[in-house]
Design an enzyme around this catalytic site. Structure first.
Site, PDB file in Angstrom:
ATOM      1  N   LEU A  30       0.824  -1.210   0.000  1.00 53.12           N
ATOM      2  CA  LEU A  30       0.000   0.000   0.000  1.00 53.12           C
ATOM      3  C   LEU A  30       0.859   1.261   0.000  1.00 53.12           C
ATOM      4  CD1 LEU A  30      -2.732  -1.111   2.583  1.00 53.12           C
ATOM      5  CD2 LEU A  30      -2.783  -1.294   0.087  1.00 53.12           C
ATOM      6  N   HIS A  34      -3.285   4.301  -2.662  1.00 50.61           N
ATOM      7  CA  HIS A  34      -4.291   3.456  -1.987  1.00 50.61           C
ATOM      8  C   HIS A  34      -4.908   4.217  -0.823  1.00 50.61           C
ATOM      9  CE1 HIS A  34      -1.449   0.160  -3.498  1.00 50.61           C
ATOM     10  NE2 HIS A  34      -2.595  -0.155  -4.075  1.00 50.61           N
ATOM     11  N   GLN A  58      -5.148 -12.646 -12.741  1.00 52.39           N
ATOM     12  CA  GLN A  58      -4.967 -11.458 -13.579  1.00 52.39           C
ATOM     13  C   GLN A  58      -3.517 -11.287 -14.042  1.00 52.39           C
ATOM     14  OE1 GLN A  58      -6.348  -8.767 -10.307  1.00 52.39           O
ATOM     15  NE2 GLN A  58      -4.791  -7.387 -11.106  1.00 52.39           N
ATOM     16  N   ASP A 147      -5.783   3.158 -13.237  1.00 49.16           N
ATOM     17  CA  ASP A 147      -6.112   1.945 -13.979  1.00 49.16           C
ATOM     18  C   ASP A 147      -7.419   2.201 -14.720  1.00 49.16           C
ATOM     19  OD1 ASP A 147      -3.958   0.026 -12.997  1.00 49.16           O
ATOM     20  OD2 ASP A 147      -4.729   0.860 -11.139  1.00 49.16           O
ATOM     21  N   SER A 182       2.772   3.736  -7.686  1.00 47.90           N
ATOM     22  CA  SER A 182       2.423   2.377  -8.097  1.00 47.90           C
ATOM     23  C   SER A 182       3.221   1.412  -7.233  1.00 47.90           C
ATOM     24  CB  SER A 182       2.802   2.173  -9.573  1.00 47.90           C
ATOM     25  OG  SER A 182       2.873   0.788  -9.867  1.00 47.90           O
TER      26      SER A 182
HETATM   27  P1  AMP Z   1      -3.593  -2.274  -6.900  1.00 49.12           P
HETATM   28  O1  AMP Z   1      -3.171  -2.581  -5.494  1.00 49.12           O
HETATM   29  O2  AMP Z   1      -2.474  -1.860  -7.791  1.00 49.12           O
HETATM   30  O3  AMP Z   1      -4.480  -3.334  -7.483  1.00 49.12           O
HETATM   31  O4  AMP Z   1      -4.507  -0.973  -6.785  1.00 49.12           O
HETATM   32  C1  AMP Z   1      -5.642  -0.931  -5.955  1.00 49.12           C
HETATM   33  C2  AMP Z   1      -6.451   0.298  -6.267  1.00 49.12           C
HETATM   34  O5  AMP Z   1      -5.647   1.463  -6.038  1.00 49.12           O
HETATM   35  C3  AMP Z   1      -6.882   0.361  -7.732  1.00 49.12           C
HETATM   36  O6  AMP Z   1      -8.210   0.866  -7.801  1.00 49.12           O
HETATM   37  C4  AMP Z   1      -5.903   1.320  -8.337  1.00 49.12           C
HETATM   38  O7  AMP Z   1      -6.392   1.998  -9.470  1.00 49.12           O
HETATM   39  C5  AMP Z   1      -5.692   2.288  -7.177  1.00 49.12           C
HETATM   40  N1  AMP Z   1      -4.430   3.018  -7.332  1.00 49.12           N
HETATM   41  C6  AMP Z   1      -3.210   2.500  -7.638  1.00 49.12           C
HETATM   42  N2  AMP Z   1      -2.293   3.488  -7.752  1.00 49.12           N
HETATM   43  C7  AMP Z   1      -2.950   4.653  -7.525  1.00 49.12           C
HETATM   44  C8  AMP Z   1      -2.568   6.024  -7.504  1.00 49.12           C
HETATM   45  N3  AMP Z   1      -1.312   6.398  -7.748  1.00 49.12           N
HETATM   46  N4  AMP Z   1      -3.517   6.955  -7.223  1.00 49.12           N
HETATM   47  C9  AMP Z   1      -4.797   6.576  -6.984  1.00 49.12           C
HETATM   48  N5  AMP Z   1      -5.228   5.309  -6.984  1.00 49.12           N
HETATM   49  C10 AMP Z   1      -4.323   4.350  -7.254  1.00 49.12           C
END
Ligand code: AMP
Length: 273
Positions: A30, A34, A58, A147, A182
């Site tokens: 996180l 997040h 995925q 995303d 990210s």
């Molecule tokens: P993930 O853990 O990469 O699957 O991301 C979980 C959620 O966090 C998804 O809805 C992503 O689009 C969102 N997310 C990831 N990076 C960012 C960011 N830099 N800003 C806002 N939301 C994000």
């Protein structure tokens, strides 16, 4: 904060709560991107549920499933201090059985751009989100615009399956220098971290072009490509909200997206205008 490791534990914890449920599905590691989703869920709901599940379906064969960053202890702390009520932390067995029925992403938006680079990726995403929604039964679910294609496909799935959940899109959170946060940024060495800035810089160049009145997609794409040199660019795309390619930017209905490799790390970013 309750940590639920099985669907039964999750549902017991949810049964003890009243009112609205805000849900933030994640794959962990996180960061403050997040965190912005969790904070919004906290503001807008009685109960906040976060899931951390690195979803194997995925990832394509050869992708980074086995080395995807896992930061259990730090993640639990972040959830705790962010006011999460229930952390759902299942293992693969809790989520998948045998003879799996799968959700299929549509050819149109599911197999272009990210879906062309990663065929089947969105089938896995939609399948796990369907499972998570049915387990959590959230009032609202929060997803990042970073995303973008995932967000549009999940919104479409909710509509097509008449699912009773409100999808809340959240802006991309960036580092001070523009790099979109990210979980995969940890793969970048210091040199690559600098190179990666070309991605957000190209989107900034695109935004400047539009602000100056240049709405021509091909011209914007060329200017972005110049900024991205010498990165290994997978795509630069200019699409409407339905992910149809457009020749001219339409203000209020355009997403400009980039996917590029920095070293061996594949990064995506976009801007909505
Ligand atoms: P993930 O853990 O990469 O699957 O991301 C979980 C959620 O966090 C998804 O809805 C992503 O689009 C969102 N997310 C990831 N990076 C960012 C960011 N830099 N800003 C806002 N939301 C994000």
């Amino acid at each position: 904060m309750i940590i639920a490791r099985s669907v039964n534990e999750l549902q017991d914890a949810i049964a003890r709560r009243n009112g609205s449920i805000g849900f933030v599905p994640t794959m962990g590691a996180l960061h403050i991107g997040h965190r912005s989703l969790i904070d919004a869920a906290r503001r807008e709901n009685d109960t906040v549920v976060v899931s951390i599940f690195i979803n194997p379906t995925q990832f394509l064969p050869g992708e980074d499933f086995s080395k995807y960053p896992r930061k259990e202890e730090a993640d639990f702390k972040i959830c705790e201090i962010s006011g999460v009520d229930i952390l759902f932390y299942p293992d693969v067995k809790a989520m998948y059985g045998e003879d799996e029925v799968r959700i299929c992403a549509p050819d149109s938006r599911g197999y272009i751009l990210e879906g062309a680079s990663r065929p089947g990726h969105f089938d896995g995403v939609l399948t796990v989100v369907m499972k998570l929604f049915n387990q959590v039964r959230p009032t609202r679910a929060y997803f990042g615009k970073k995303d973008a294609q995932q967000l549009t496909l999940i919104t479409q799935m909710v509509k097509n399956f008449f699912m009773n959940v409100e999808i809340i899109p959240m802006d991309t959170v960036r580092e001070g220098d523009g790099l979109a946060l990210s979980s995969r940024n940890v793969y970048l060495d210091p040199q690559e971290r600098v190179e990666a800035l070309k991605i957000s810089a190209s989107l900034k160049r695109a935004t400047e072009q539009v602000m100056q009145g240049n709405l021509n997609s091909e011209s914007i794409r060329q200017k972005m490509a110049a900024v991205l040199e010498p990165l290994d660019v997978e795509y630069i795309a200019i699409v409407n909200r339905f992910f149809e390619s457009i020749d001219e930017v339409i203000l209020g209905n355009t997403i400009i997206l980039v996917a590029a490799r920095v070293g061996t790390t594949r990064l995506i970013d976009n801007v909505w205008m």
